[in-house]
Design an enzyme around this catalytic site. Structure first.
Site, PDB file in Angstrom:
ATOM      1  N   ILE A 140       4.831   3.261  -0.238  1.00  0.00           N
ATOM      2  CA  ILE A 140       4.379   3.468  -1.617  1.00  0.00           C
ATOM      3  C   ILE A 140       3.059   2.733  -1.803  1.00  0.00           C
ATOM      4  O   ILE A 140       2.956   1.532  -1.498  1.00  0.00           O
ATOM      5  CB  ILE A 140       5.422   2.971  -2.634  1.00  0.00           C
ATOM      6  CG1 ILE A 140       6.738   3.739  -2.448  1.00  0.00           C
ATOM      7  CG2 ILE A 140       4.916   3.165  -4.062  1.00  0.00           C
ATOM      8  CD1 ILE A 140       7.875   3.241  -3.311  1.00  0.00           C
ATOM      9  N   SER A 188       0.136   0.614  -3.201  1.00  0.00           N
ATOM     10  CA  SER A 188       0.355  -0.624  -3.954  1.00  0.00           C
ATOM     11  C   SER A 188      -0.133  -0.555  -5.400  1.00  0.00           C
ATOM     12  O   SER A 188       0.525  -1.089  -6.302  1.00  0.00           O
ATOM     13  CB  SER A 188      -0.315  -1.797  -3.237  1.00  0.00           C
ATOM     14  OG  SER A 188      -1.709  -1.585  -3.111  1.00  0.00           O
ATOM     15  N   LYS A 189      -1.287   0.086  -5.663  1.00  0.00           N
ATOM     16  CA  LYS A 189      -1.763   0.138  -7.042  1.00  0.00           C
ATOM     17  C   LYS A 189      -0.827   0.962  -7.913  1.00  0.00           C
ATOM     18  O   LYS A 189      -0.560   0.610  -9.070  1.00  0.00           O
ATOM     19  CB  LYS A 189      -3.184   0.707  -7.116  1.00  0.00           C
ATOM     20  CG  LYS A 189      -3.762   0.643  -8.528  1.00  0.00           C
ATOM     21  CD  LYS A 189      -5.239   1.004  -8.557  1.00  0.00           C
ATOM     22  CE  LYS A 189      -5.806   0.880  -9.958  1.00  0.00           C
ATOM     23  NZ  LYS A 189      -7.257   1.202 -10.010  1.00  0.00           N
ATOM     24  N   CYS A 203      -8.657  -3.027   3.107  1.00  0.00           N
ATOM     25  CA  CYS A 203      -8.043  -1.838   2.515  1.00  0.00           C
ATOM     26  C   CYS A 203      -8.848  -0.626   2.963  1.00  0.00           C
ATOM     27  O   CYS A 203     -10.079  -0.614   2.851  1.00  0.00           O
ATOM     28  CB  CYS A 203      -8.040  -1.950   0.996  1.00  0.00           C
ATOM     29  SG  CYS A 203      -7.534  -0.420   0.160  1.00  0.00           S
ATOM     30  N   ASP A 252      -7.969  -8.088   2.997  1.00  0.00           N
ATOM     31  CA  ASP A 252      -6.575  -8.507   2.919  1.00  0.00           C
ATOM     32  C   ASP A 252      -6.369  -9.661   3.902  1.00  0.00           C
ATOM     33  O   ASP A 252      -6.801  -9.580   5.056  1.00  0.00           O
ATOM     34  CB  ASP A 252      -5.629  -7.354   3.282  1.00  0.00           C
ATOM     35  CG  ASP A 252      -5.691  -6.211   2.284  1.00  0.00           C
ATOM     36  OD1 ASP A 252      -5.647  -6.485   1.072  1.00  0.00           O
ATOM     37  OD2 ASP A 252      -5.790  -5.049   2.718  1.00  0.00           O
ATOM     38  N   HIS A 292      -1.480  -2.595   5.204  1.00  0.00           N
ATOM     39  CA  HIS A 292      -0.735  -3.701   5.803  1.00  0.00           C
ATOM     40  C   HIS A 292       0.289  -3.195   6.814  1.00  0.00           C
ATOM     41  O   HIS A 292       0.389  -3.726   7.942  1.00  0.00           O
ATOM     42  CB  HIS A 292       0.006  -4.495   4.713  1.00  0.00           C
ATOM     43  CG  HIS A 292      -0.855  -5.042   3.620  1.00  0.00           C
ATOM     44  ND1 HIS A 292      -1.521  -4.235   2.736  1.00  0.00           N
ATOM     45  CD2 HIS A 292      -1.120  -6.324   3.242  1.00  0.00           C
ATOM     46  CE1 HIS A 292      -2.185  -4.985   1.872  1.00  0.00           C
ATOM     47  NE2 HIS A 292      -1.960  -6.256   2.151  1.00  0.00           N
ATOM     48  N   GLU A 293       1.072  -2.201   6.411  1.00  0.00           N
ATOM     49  CA  GLU A 293       2.136  -1.690   7.272  1.00  0.00           C
ATOM     50  C   GLU A 293       1.567  -1.106   8.562  1.00  0.00           C
ATOM     51  O   GLU A 293       2.127  -1.295   9.654  1.00  0.00           O
ATOM     52  CB  GLU A 293       2.935  -0.607   6.528  1.00  0.00           C
ATOM     53  CG  GLU A 293       3.605  -1.080   5.241  1.00  0.00           C
ATOM     54  CD  GLU A 293       2.726  -0.935   4.001  1.00  0.00           C
ATOM     55  OE1 GLU A 293       3.281  -0.941   2.894  1.00  0.00           O
ATOM     56  OE2 GLU A 293       1.483  -0.812   4.146  1.00  0.00           O
TER      57      GLU A 293
END
Length: 270
Positions: free
Chosen positions: A79, A81-82, A177, A184, A216-217
């Site tokens: 999902i 993030s924003k 990002c 990040d 990130h993932e």
């Protein structure tokens, strides 16, 4: 859905009415194309800490909490993030009969977006404990060489040719990002069983993400895949505790053995 259609990097109005359709799923499959065959890529969890949770009780009085979301790595979607931040904002003025009603609503909405069962745990605002990293810190070593983008050729075995089980960590993880280019920051943990890796080469590899654009993932999965394929350990865990942005921190973890799945933690820098 393509991330270019998401709200990342765009001016948005913060919703004041419950809006579950604002959640923006992103399919994991495309990013996994090059390493989908690696054992453990879809084994593990993504833990999110949500620091800006509020809703109203039936009397209209605000309630607040910190949340921990548990998203399985096997879910077809992550999902964005924003959209998750805006979704929780949309709950700020919505009345719920109980805390359990709030949790059930959120779990249902997030599960639908992710395509898998999502769990939400609520903590009081002063309840979430801060943990200290466990293992050997790599950050005082001299990296074997410095690159600005992920390079699996940096990874080397130790010359001792010994077998080992060890947990290592570094605070020097940085990536960008892929949509906004914002940096990040995170602490990455590597638990490893097998022929001893060269610690300096692992540090060099972690640093090589410094200019990399990736969620990130996806960064954690690429680390896991590169270490697994290059160093060929018997068992492996890669867990990144990213710092907070927009009231959220994201903590992806991938494991080759489910028994190595750690408990989620929160570090001081988060």
């Amino acid at each position: 859905m393509s991330v270019e259609l998401s709200l990342l990097g765009k001016d948005t109005n913060y919703p004041t009415q419950y809006q579950p359709d604002i959640l923006f799923p992103i399919a994991r499959a495309q990013a996994r194309e090059h390493y989908a065959h690696v054992p453990g890529i879809s084994e593990g969890k993504d833990w999110w800490h949500v620091f800006e949770i509020s809703w109203l009780n039936m009397a209209g009085v605000p309630q607040v909490a910190i949340g921990r979301i548990e998203l399985p790595a096997s879910s077809p979607n992550l999902i964005e993030s924003k959209s998750l931040k805006l979704y929780f904002n949309s709950l700020n003025f919505h009345k719920f009969a109980s805390k359990e009603d709030f949790v059930n609503t959120v779990q249902q909405d997030l599960s639908q977006a992710a395509g898998a069962t999502i769990h939400l745990t609520l903590f009081q605002v002063d309840e979430l404990e801060i943990s200290k990293p466990q293992g050997i810190c790599l950050d005082e070593l001299n990296p074997t060489r410095l690159e600005q983008h992920p390079d699996a050729s940096l990874l080397q075995w130790d010359e001792s040719n010994e077998q080992d089980e060890v947990q290592l960590y570094s605070h020097l993880l940085r990536s960008n990002c892929p949509v906004t280019g914002q940096p990040d920051w995170g602490t990455v943990f590597i638990r490893y069983q097998g022929r001893t890796p060269c610690y300096s080469s692992l540090l060099a590899y972690i640093i090589s993400y410094r200019q990399h654009n990736g969620f990130h993932e996806q960064c954690v999965e690429q680390m896991f895949a590169d270490i697994w394929q290059t160093l060929q350990p018997e068992k492996l865990m890669v867990y990144a505790a990213y710092t907070r942005r927009g009231g959220l921190d994201i903590n992806p973890c991938r494991v080759s053995d489910p028994a190595w799945l750690p408990r989620p933690i929160r570090l001081a820098r988060q």
